[in-house]
Scaffold this active site. Structure first.
Site, PDB file in Angstrom:
ATOM      1  N   ASP A   1     -17.452  16.831-117.640  1.00 20.28           N
ATOM      2  CA  ASP A   1     -16.409  17.020-118.657  1.00 20.28           C
ATOM      3  C   ASP A   1     -17.037  17.242-120.022  1.00 20.28           C
ATOM      4  OD1 ASP A   1     -14.349  16.860-120.456  1.00 20.28           O
ATOM      5  OD2 ASP A   1     -13.426  15.078-119.561  1.00 20.28           O
TER       6      ASP A   1
ATOM      7  N   ASP B   1       5.571  35.841-125.501  1.00 19.59           N
ATOM      8  CA  ASP B   1       6.796  36.618-125.276  1.00 19.59           C
ATOM      9  C   ASP B   1       6.464  38.092-125.063  1.00 19.59           C
ATOM     10  OD1 ASP B   1       8.226  34.303-125.571  1.00 19.59           O
ATOM     11  OD2 ASP B   1       8.842  34.690-127.649  1.00 19.59           O
TER      12      ASP B   1
END
Ligand SMILES: *[C@@H]1O[C@H](CO)[C@@H](O)[C@H](O)[C@H]1NC(C)=O
Ligand SMILES: *[C@@H]1O[C@H](CO)[C@@H](O)[C@H](O)[C@H]1NC(C)=O
Ligand SMILES: *[C@@H]1O[C@H](CO)[C@@H](O)[C@H](O)[C@H]1NC(C)=O
Ligand SMILES: *[C@@H]1O[C@H](CO)[C@@H](O)[C@H](O)[C@H]1NC(C)=O
Ligand SMILES: *[C@@H]1O[C@H](CO)[C@@H](O)[C@H](O)[C@H]1NC(C)=O
Ligand SMILES: *[C@@H]1O[C@H](CO)[C@@H](O)[C@H](O)[C@H]1NC(C)=O
Ligand SMILES: *[C@@H]1O[C@H](CO)[C@@H](O)[C@H](O)[C@H]1NC(C)=O
Length: 441
Positions: A65, A323
């Site tokens: 990580d 969008d």
């Protein structure tokens, strides 16, 4: 651990190599020369591998990580009570500190407590410190590399872990900010300081490539102390300074308490769909109304936090861009369930959108610009997922609301599948290079 969603041998004597070379000068044949090659497989939460810890050696599986710091291992220490039966859920991999004759309890560091980590949802991530012998084994070339003593963080929870993880700890990799003490130092950083590893570390993934050969048959490759210069052209590498901005903690994704700011992170300066640019400024975000989480951070450039675990899936972009992408790809809502960190598609708080597979090649390229210096391009094959539900093509894009989520956002596997990254502990610079195109064309 990506810090916010529910996301966690053989021995030889230490190789006393003298750290040498500048970034990118070691290749895989120089094994033993201050580097260790670590091919990694997936765990539920991301790339994982085995280390051995203690005497006699215990195998501990660690999640790799980049956003965590010192190596952390789950132990049967339980707030003063030591009990495998009561503190380790059955089936959980862990490190038994009391069974190691070389473990040294380090009482010079005070107990560390964080709220808001992924590993301990709803409870404190409570740790003490110790030191022990730690060895890496390379599945690539069977090399071993040991340090007789690295500082580690040992769990000391007030109860057992709330869920069983398929890893017994976390191999942190975060940069060490100036003034930070031992409790922040990743193992690879400590082994660089001990002269066992070079300061520069290389990473690439093979999941999106023609085959897994450059990762030795596995999905990911990390090289500690060196890089594999056969997979990228060092002449195309740009080095970017790490941002230790306070604004890294301004959004919900990295809201650790107490806060920390040591993440490999880069200024994210522009974003394009095709040739169209979208503003990343807070004031241009759809929900901006001057009462954001941290107004002090509204004025700064966006910050990309590099994170290889699955929370980094999903190409991040502002809502206006999302969008536009939905419209250009003629996508429709396919699913409303989405669990970032657990699903191959991370659409953030949006639904999961599907597209017509036969049209994918006509979709636009996404371009991410960093530090005003370098672009990473993401072609449709990289942001359309076909793995989550075979036969379906899903948009692996994630709307990011600057006003609500703050300046920082995660950049991970979707964007990085054709990129080589270098993390240099000495300079705190991130080297970004395109992978050689023959690996995927
Ligand atoms: C770690 O070692 C165990 C055996 O000790 C093995 O079952 C497991 O697959 C290994 N995990 C990884 C990620 O290499
Ligand atoms: C240790 O465990 C015992 C028995 O379960 C319990 O009574 C005691 O409160 C625990 N001590 C601490 C410090 O948690
Ligand atoms: C765990 O916490 C308890 C209570 O603070 C402390 O006595 C004990 O030494 C800690 N364990 C370790 C390994 O530091
Ligand atoms: C190391 O840093 C942590 C976090 O700032 C601090 O709490 C701790 O006291 C420091 N340790 C020492 C020995 O100064
Ligand atoms: C806008 O501001 C109001 C307070 O004036 C706040 O309640 C609301 O949550 C804000 N909306 C957004 C989307 O930030
Ligand atoms: C996602 O976030 C946006 C803006 O931050 C908000 O307008 C929208 O309602 C959210 N959607 C869901 C499903 O929570
Ligand atoms: C990145 O790509 C965009 C769009 O093609 C271009 O306008 C911009 O100048 C590029 N930035 C860099 C640093 O090359």
């Amino acid at each position: 651990m990506s810090v916010s969603t529910l996301t966690l041998a053989l021995l030889a004597s230490a190789v006393a190599a003298v750290p040498h070379g500048s970034p990118g000068t070691w290749n895989r044949n120089a094994a033993g020369c201050g580097e260790i090659i670590l091919p990694m497989d997936d765990s539920v939460h991301g790339a994982a591998f085995n280390i051995s810890l203690g005497t006699p050696p215990q195998t501990v599986t660690l999640l790799a990580d980049w956003t965590w710091q010192i190596t952390w291992v789950d132990t049967p220490d339980c707030y003063g009570n030591y009990s495998v039966a009561n503190c380790i859920p059955k089936g959980q991999n862990f490190f038994n500190d009391q069974a190691s004759t070389s473990f040294v309890d380090d009482k010079s560091q005070q107990t560390q407590e964080f709220l808001g980590t992924d590993y301990t949802p709803g409870m404190e991530f409570r740790n003490d410190f110790g030191a022990d012998k730690l060895c890496f084994h390379s599945d690539a070339n069977n090399a071993d590399l040991c340090s007789n003593s690295v500082e580690i963080s040992v769990s000391n929870f007030t109860s057992e872990l709330p869920v069983i993880f398929d890893v017994g700890g976390v191999f942190g990799f975060a940069p060490v900010a100036p003034g930070y003490n031992d409790t922040f130092m990743p193992t690879a950083y400590q082994m660089w300081k001990q002269g066992l590893l070079g300061p520069n570390n290389g990473w690439h993934m093979c999941g999106g490539l023609k085959d897994l050969s450059t990762c030795y048959g596995k999905k990911y490759l990390t090289i500690l102390g060196g890089t594999d210069t056969t997979v990228y052209d060092t002449g195309k590498t740009h080095h970017h300074p790490t941002s230790f901005s306070k604004c890294l903690n301004s959004g919900p994704h990295l809201t650790l308490s107490p806060p920390r700011y040591n993440y490999w992170s880069t200024e994210w300066t522009n974003f394009f769909i095709g040739q169209e640019s979208f503003s990343l400024r807070a004031k241009d975000s759809l929900s901006y109304n001057a009462t954001t989480a941290d107004p002090e951070c509204d004025g700064i450039d966006a910050i990309a936090v590099w994170d290889q675990d699955k929370f980094g899936y999903g190409a991040a972009m502002p809502f206006s861009a999302f969008d536009t992408l939905v419209s250009l790809t003629d996508a429709h809502i396919a699913y409303n369930n989405n669990t970032p960190g657990l699903f191959a598609v991370n659409s953030g708080n949006a639904s999961v959108w599907a597209v017509d597979c036969s049209k994918v090649s006509t979709f636009p390229t996404l371009t991410y610009e960093f530090s005003h210096l370098q672009n990473i391009t993401v072609v449709p094959a990289m942001y359309i997922d076909t793995s989550m539900y075979p036969g379906q093509c899903l948009l692996n894009a994630r709307p990011w609301d600057r006003a609500i989520e703050g300046a920082q956002t995660f950049f991970g596997l979707t964007i990085l599948s054709r990129t080589h990254l270098e993390f240099n502990f000495e300079t705190n610079m991130i080297g970004i290079s395109p992978l050689n195109s023959n690996l995927y064309e």
